[in-house]
Write a protein that holds these residues in place. Structure first.
Motif, mmCIF file in Angstrom:
data_model
loop_
_atom_site.group_PDB
_atom_site.id
_atom_site.type_symbol
_atom_site.label_atom_id
_atom_site.label_comp_id
_atom_site.label_asym_id
_atom_site.label_seq_id
_atom_site.Cartn_x
_atom_site.Cartn_y
_atom_site.Cartn_z
ATOM 1 N N PHE A 78 37.094 49.988 66.171
ATOM 2 C CA PHE A 78 37.928 51.140 65.837
ATOM 3 C C PHE A 78 37.189 52.458 66.072
ATOM 4 O O PHE A 78 37.787 53.442 66.525
ATOM 5 C CB PHE A 78 38.393 51.048 64.381
ATOM 6 C CG PHE A 78 39.601 50.185 64.186
ATOM 7 C CD1 PHE A 78 40.831 50.564 64.702
ATOM 8 C CD2 PHE A 78 39.522 48.994 63.494
ATOM 9 C CE1 PHE A 78 41.959 49.777 64.540
ATOM 10 C CE2 PHE A 78 40.646 48.188 63.318
ATOM 11 C CZ PHE A 78 41.869 48.581 63.841
ATOM 12 N N GLN A 125 39.536 43.324 65.948
ATOM 13 C CA GLN A 125 40.782 43.180 65.199
ATOM 14 C C GLN A 125 41.260 41.734 65.203
ATOM 15 O O GLN A 125 41.710 41.209 64.177
ATOM 16 C CB GLN A 125 41.843 44.103 65.807
ATOM 17 C CG GLN A 125 43.043 44.341 64.928
ATOM 18 C CD GLN A 125 43.976 45.394 65.513
ATOM 19 O OE1 GLN A 125 43.659 46.035 66.506
ATOM 20 N NE2 GLN A 125 45.117 45.559 64.898
ATOM 21 N N VAL A 169 47.342 50.018 60.554
ATOM 22 C CA VAL A 169 47.704 49.548 61.895
ATOM 23 C C VAL A 169 49.190 49.767 62.158
ATOM 24 O O VAL A 169 49.607 50.059 63.285
ATOM 25 C CB VAL A 169 47.317 48.066 62.056
ATOM 26 C CG1 VAL A 169 47.887 47.486 63.350
ATOM 27 C CG2 VAL A 169 45.809 47.906 62.036
ATOM 28 N N SER A 204 41.146 52.706 59.558
ATOM 29 C CA SER A 204 41.015 51.267 59.832
ATOM 30 C C SER A 204 39.555 50.842 59.876
ATOM 31 O O SER A 204 39.195 49.755 59.402
ATOM 32 C CB SER A 204 41.696 50.932 61.166
ATOM 33 O OG SER A 204 43.090 51.193 61.112
ATOM 34 N N ASN A 263 49.427 53.233 63.393
ATOM 35 C CA ASN A 263 48.714 53.453 64.647
ATOM 36 C C ASN A 263 49.442 52.871 65.850
ATOM 37 O O ASN A 263 49.580 53.532 66.889
ATOM 38 C CB ASN A 263 47.311 52.844 64.525
ATOM 39 C CG ASN A 263 46.460 53.071 65.756
ATOM 40 O OD1 ASN A 263 46.552 52.351 66.736
ATOM 41 N ND2 ASN A 263 45.612 54.092 65.696
ATOM 42 N N GLN A 264 49.932 51.643 65.725
ATOM 43 C CA GLN A 264 50.482 50.968 66.902
ATOM 44 C C GLN A 264 51.760 51.601 67.448
ATOM 45 O O GLN A 264 51.872 51.798 68.665
ATOM 46 C CB GLN A 264 50.684 49.482 66.608
ATOM 47 C CG GLN A 264 49.368 48.720 66.554
ATOM 48 C CD GLN A 264 49.555 47.217 66.516
ATOM 49 O OE1 GLN A 264 50.666 46.700 66.595
ATOM 50 N NE2 GLN A 264 48.456 46.497 66.379
ATOM 51 N N THR A 276 39.518 48.069 70.404
ATOM 52 C CA THR A 276 39.912 47.610 69.066
ATOM 53 C C THR A 276 40.238 46.125 69.016
ATOM 54 O O THR A 276 40.168 45.513 67.943
ATOM 55 C CB THR A 276 41.147 48.377 68.565
ATOM 56 O OG1 THR A 276 42.258 48.125 69.439
ATOM 57 C CG2 THR A 276 40.872 49.865 68.497
ATOM 58 N N SER A 320 46.822 46.549 57.150
ATOM 59 C CA SER A 320 48.151 46.372 57.726
ATOM 60 C C SER A 320 48.909 47.689 57.766
ATOM 61 O O SER A 320 49.569 48.025 58.760
ATOM 62 C CB SER A 320 48.936 45.330 56.921
ATOM 63 O OG SER A 320 50.220 45.141 57.461
#
Length: 441
Positions: free
Chosen positions: A206, A52, A144, A111, A147-148, A48, A141
């Motif tokens: 992604f 990204q 993510v 994403s 996800n993070q 990613t 935003s």
């Protein structure tokens, strides 16, 4: 070897720690890569990062091209900040309430779709539409932001507590490879008129990550997690902050990073420098965006010592002070190579700080709270720079780039001295004396 993740009925997965490899003083510890499930997570991160980071260059470039204003570049960061805060916090609570593998897959697909739409808007007449660009940036935003923290929350379950610092160093190092290559490639593609291709490569990354993460085992949340409902997620956010209030040292890990990013984050001034002070240097925009990550990557590759740091609080403060001094130097730098060197030194300091702060959070928080703590971590790590973009863009527009960078760096150095004196428990924090607190809420 048996599977390193064996789901416990009704509870969190249990990791089978990987035996440590040969002890080396400086080289990065690759022991967690022996774990097949962590390898999938690791390469998913790698997949990613290139696209990204290209998008993170393309968006401010496109905004500056449409408006000619560094201030509007800073405003764009704030547009992305609101969904980042909301979904970062809610995403951490959701990650503590549902299978984390499923959540990674859903947000990864979302994403990819958003990146395709970004590529489409770049093809519109006039080079794009600012309002649509803001909407899609906000959507990306938010995705993510869920996800993070989910991705970070699963690391202890995959590698065991002893492997967390080394796993963090590996994950952050591979991110830096993308953060270096992504801006350089983005700068080249943008110069050739390939803004839509820049966004499209993000979608490809992604999709590759989704394919890799499909091979992870189920990753259920902590034992006390209830069914996923919006009200429960909101209450979970409150429980996370209530827990954090009982942990002053962990709270300070957020405070010091907010200070560093708010007053000394330089990204908003990169387009102005590329078209002004360094206009005669080829690919200046790409080199500026890559500078911080060049230093972070070099530090990551020599981070064997970081995973063995005991005085974590003191080293975090020192690393942030290094960041600030380097940003002061960047503000004065008359040439591109010196500016990139200063950014690289800053990135090395930030890498040390990030690895240690993330490890402190992952190990100190109980399993059922890790998603929420990583959600707060994401909000601080990603939200601080966006506020910093607004500050830097505003000050640079009013008083110039040098004033914006130097004043911010001086404030950060002063703040670290205050933290060391006013919060001695943070300065004196030792990893060897820390213990995981009981779950709350």
């Amino acid at each position: 070897m048996t599977s390193p993740v064996d789901p416990v009925e009704g509870g969190a997965p249990v990791a089978e720690p990987v035996p440590p490899g040969p002890r080396r003083a400086w080289a990065i510890d690759t022991t967690p890569l022996r774990n097949p499930h962590f390898r999938r997570l690791f390469w998913g991160v790698a997949a990613t990062m290139l696209g990204q980071q290209m998008t993170l260059v393309a968006v401010p470039y496109q905004v500056y091209a449409l408006t000619g204003s560094s201030l509007m570049v800073g405003v764009t960061s704030v547009v992305a900040l609101v969904p980042l805060v909301v979904f970062g916090l809610l995403g951490g609570a959701i990650a503590d309430s549902m299978d984390r593998r499923r959540l990674l897959l859903v947000t990864g697909v979302g994403s990819a779709v958003t990146a395709v739409l970004l590529a489409g808007q770049a093809l519109l007449p006039g080079g794009g539409d600012l309002a649509l660009l803001w909407v899609l940036t906000a959507a990306m935003s938010g995705l993510v932001a869920v996800n993070q923290p989910t991705r970070s929350a699963v690391i202890p379950a995959l590698v065991g507590d002893a492997g967390v610092p080394a796993a963090n160093a590996l994950a952050m190092t591979v991110r830096q490879v993308g953060v270096i290559a992504g801006p350089l490639l983005a700068g080249l593609l943008i110069a050739l008129g390939g803004l839509p291709v820049t966004y499209a490569l993000d979608a490809v990354g992604f999709l590759v990550a989704v394919w890799l993460l499909r091979g992870l085992p189920p990753l259920p949340p902590g034992r006390d997690a209830g069914p996923l409902r919006l009200g429960a997620a909101v209450r979970g956010v409150g429980e996370g902050f209530a827990f954090l209030r009982t942990q002053p040292v962990l709270l300070m890990t957020f405070v010091v990073d907010v200070v560093a990013m708010l007053f000394a984050w330089p990204q908003a001034v990169f387009p102005e420098l590329a078209e002004g002070r360094f206009a005669g240097s080829p690919a200046a925009l790409g080199w500026l965006f890559a500078g911080i990550s060049i230093g972070a990557l070099l530090m990551g590759l020599t981070s064997g010592w970081v995973s063995r740091v005991d005085r974590q609080g003191a080293v975090v403060i020192a690393a942030i002070a290094v960041w600030a001094v380097a940003i002061i130097g960047f503000g004065f730098a008359p040439t591109l190579w010196l500016a990139v060197l200063c950014l690289a030194v800053a990135g090395a300091g930030d890498m040390v700080s990030a690895v240690l702060r993330s490890s402190m959070l992952q190990l100190a928080a109980p399993e059922g709270m890790r998603g929420r703590m990583q959600g707060v971590f994401l909000v601080v790590v990603a939200g601080g720079p966006r506020l910093g973009d607004l500050r830097a863009g505003a000050v640079a527009s009013a008083a110039g780039v040098t004033v914006a960078m130097v004043s911010g760096g001086v404030l950060v150095v002063a703040a670290m001295v205050v933290v060391a004196l006013a919060v001695p428990s943070f300065w004196a924090f030792r990893a060897s004396r820390s213990a995981q607190p009981p779950a709350r809420g």
